[in-house]
Enzyme design. Structure first.
Site, PDB file in Angstrom:
ATOM      1  N   ALA A  62       0.805  -1.221   0.000  1.00 32.53           N
ATOM      2  CA  ALA A  62       0.000   0.000   0.000  1.00 32.53           C
ATOM      3  C   ALA A  62       0.839   1.272   0.000  1.00 32.53           C
ATOM      4  CB  ALA A  62      -0.950  -0.006   1.196  1.00 32.53           C
ATOM      5  N   HIS A  94       2.142  -0.720  12.942  1.00 31.14           N
ATOM      6  CA  HIS A  94       2.376  -0.604  11.506  1.00 31.14           C
ATOM      7  C   HIS A  94       1.090  -0.343  10.723  1.00 31.14           C
ATOM      8  CE1 HIS A  94       3.741  -2.247   7.483  1.00 31.14           C
ATOM      9  NE2 HIS A  94       4.644  -1.322   7.760  1.00 31.14           N
TER      10      HIS A  94
END
Length: 156
Positions: A62, A94
């Site tokens: 991403a 994360h």
């Protein structure tokens, strides 16, 4: 233009004929991403976007999506862009980092380039949520991309 309470409204439509659409898809969480892509491209074609005018680039994850969207947006070859991916919460911070940075990057690139970007990157708590949402989100992104491309043409 339609009228709403005596105020002229800019109208857009979902006619994708002649529109050039670029898609950037993450390969991370690949099953979900491919489900998003399938629903998205199917809907684009239902809306009249020719398969020959759809271009797809895949990236590792991403966080790589915004850079490729930026290059596509700067190329002048696209009327609309679509970001597809899946960020699924794990056990660390994360998830927040990736979700926030990726989302902010996509928004900034749309504003900087003037090309509409439909954000179809799912951010979910688990795999089941992502799988349950991938079809609808993929289709939604196709409709949003076509509608926004047409609206921006009306505004020019």
């Amino acid at each position: 233009m339609a009228r709403y309470d005596n105020i002229a409204e800019f109208e857009s439509d979902l006619n994708g004929k002649g529109l050039r659409v670029g898609i950037v898809m993450s390969r991370f969480n690949q099953d979900v991403c491919e489900g998003l892509l399938s629903a998205c491209t199917e809907e684009l074609q239902k809306l009249g976007v020719s398969p020959e005018l759809i271009r797809i680039a895949t990236v590792p994850g991403a966080l790589e999506i915004p850079l490729v969207l930026q290059k596509m947006g700067q190329s002048g070859k696209f009327d609309a862009l679509i970001a597809l991916g899946a960020v699924i919460r794990g056990e660390t911070y994360h998830f927040e980092l990736v979700s926030n940075e990726m989302g902010a990057g996509i928004t900034r690139i749309g504003l900087d380039t003037g090309i509409p970007i439909a954000n179809g990157v799912l951010t979910t708590e688990d795999d089941d949520q992502a799988l349950a949402r991938m079809q609808e989100k993929g289709s939604d992104c196709a409709r949003a991309a076509v509608e926004m491309a047409n609206l921006l043409k009306v505004l020019q």
